[in-house]
Design a protein around this motif. Sequence first.
Motif, PDB file in Angstrom:
ATOM      1  N   LEU A 160      12.031  79.407  17.507  1.00 38.44           N
ATOM      2  CA  LEU A 160      11.789  79.466  15.784  1.00 38.44           C
ATOM      3  C   LEU A 160      12.047  77.848  15.563  1.00 38.44           C
ATOM      4  O   LEU A 160      13.007  77.140  16.042  1.00 38.44           O
ATOM      5  N   THR A 161      11.012  77.025  15.005  1.00 40.17           N
ATOM      6  CA  THR A 161      11.093  75.779  14.738  1.00 40.17           C
ATOM      7  C   THR A 161      10.723  75.460  13.355  1.00 40.17           C
ATOM      8  O   THR A 161       9.986  76.277  12.706  1.00 40.17           O
ATOM      9  N   TRP A 162      11.199  74.187  13.014  1.00 43.13           N
ATOM     10  CA  TRP A 162      10.646  73.526  11.735  1.00 43.13           C
ATOM     11  C   TRP A 162      10.823  72.335  11.549  1.00 43.13           C
ATOM     12  O   TRP A 162      11.416  71.528  12.322  1.00 43.13           O
ATOM     13  N   GLN A 163      10.085  71.400  10.611  1.00 42.98           N
ATOM     14  CA  GLN A 163      10.191  70.076  10.344  1.00 42.98           C
ATOM     15  C   GLN A 163      11.210  69.945   9.414  1.00 42.98           C
ATOM     16  O   GLN A 163      12.383  69.910   9.693  1.00 42.98           O
ATOM     17  N   GLU A 164      10.518  69.406   8.188  1.00 49.49           N
ATOM     18  CA  GLU A 164      11.496  68.990   7.206  1.00 49.49           C
ATOM     19  C   GLU A 164      11.937  70.136   6.256  1.00 49.49           C
ATOM     20  O   GLU A 164      13.032  70.261   5.652  1.00 49.49           O
ATOM     21  N   ASP A 165      11.237  70.846   6.088  1.00 46.90           N
ATOM     22  CA  ASP A 165      11.590  72.110   5.053  1.00 46.90           C
ATOM     23  C   ASP A 165      11.659  73.401   5.923  1.00 46.90           C
ATOM     24  O   ASP A 165      10.896  74.037   6.332  1.00 46.90           O
ATOM     25  N   PRO A 166      13.181  73.981   5.834  1.00 51.90           N
ATOM     26  CA  PRO A 166      13.331  75.384   6.696  1.00 51.90           C
ATOM     27  C   PRO A 166      12.750  76.395   6.233  1.00 51.90           C
ATOM     28  O   PRO A 166      12.956  77.393   6.636  1.00 51.90           O
ATOM     29  N   THR A 167      12.030  76.396   4.927  1.00 49.04           N
ATOM     30  CA  THR A 167      11.228  77.684   4.568  1.00 49.04           C
ATOM     31  C   THR A 167       9.813  77.867   4.804  1.00 49.04           C
ATOM     32  O   THR A 167       9.512  78.735   4.987  1.00 49.04           O
TER      33      THR A 167
END
Length: 238
Positions: A164-171
Amino acid sequence: MKGERLDKVLARLGLGSRKEVARLVRSGQVQVGGRVVQDPAFPVPPGARLEVNGQSLALRRHHHILLHKPAGYITSRTEGPSVYTLLEGFPTRDLSPVGRLDKDTEGLLLFTTHGELLHRLTHPRHKVEKRYLVHLERPATWEDQKAFRQGLLLDGKQLLPAELTWQEDPTWVELVLREGRFHQVKRMFQARGNRVLYLKRLSLGPLTLGDLPKGQARYLLPEEEEVLYRAVGLFTGT
């Protein structure tokens, strides 16, 4: 000109029923001897080179079709609106989907006539990666990431580790799975007290959508077939 009817030749090669291949021919996707032929009754000269979407039929023992599935379609032949309605012009008779996408899920959906390839792409033992873009109701957390990486418990069974990964917005997150259980992505986040608002499959093993428009389908390129076969331990062209 002497020769067998084009629709009969294509049907014998396994591209579908006479009615299905007639639609394929009229759609302008078939070439005989290097030129497009749109008459199903066209007499095919002996030894003529046949191509569908630029690919030689003589070299294709199996068919692999990539669809950019839009929301609103069901991965089923018997329920509707069916994803098979988006494959008009392709030989759909023996095509099976590689896994399923929910009605409201978009993205990459592969169809194949190759039974062993289908098995290897879907069986958890082969751990073929599937990458998804997910929009969540609430932001994902580092605790979610750790739980997925360790292997979430679902229905009393431990899932394979997921990334599970995200950049600036974790939604807005990306999730990589190596198995495909029923409604797995949605149920994983539900188990963590979150809800999926939007879901799109971005890739399956080495395959990506590229610039394929939503609602459109195409044959895999020869190089894509080769990479896909090798990714699951099959010899090229089997």
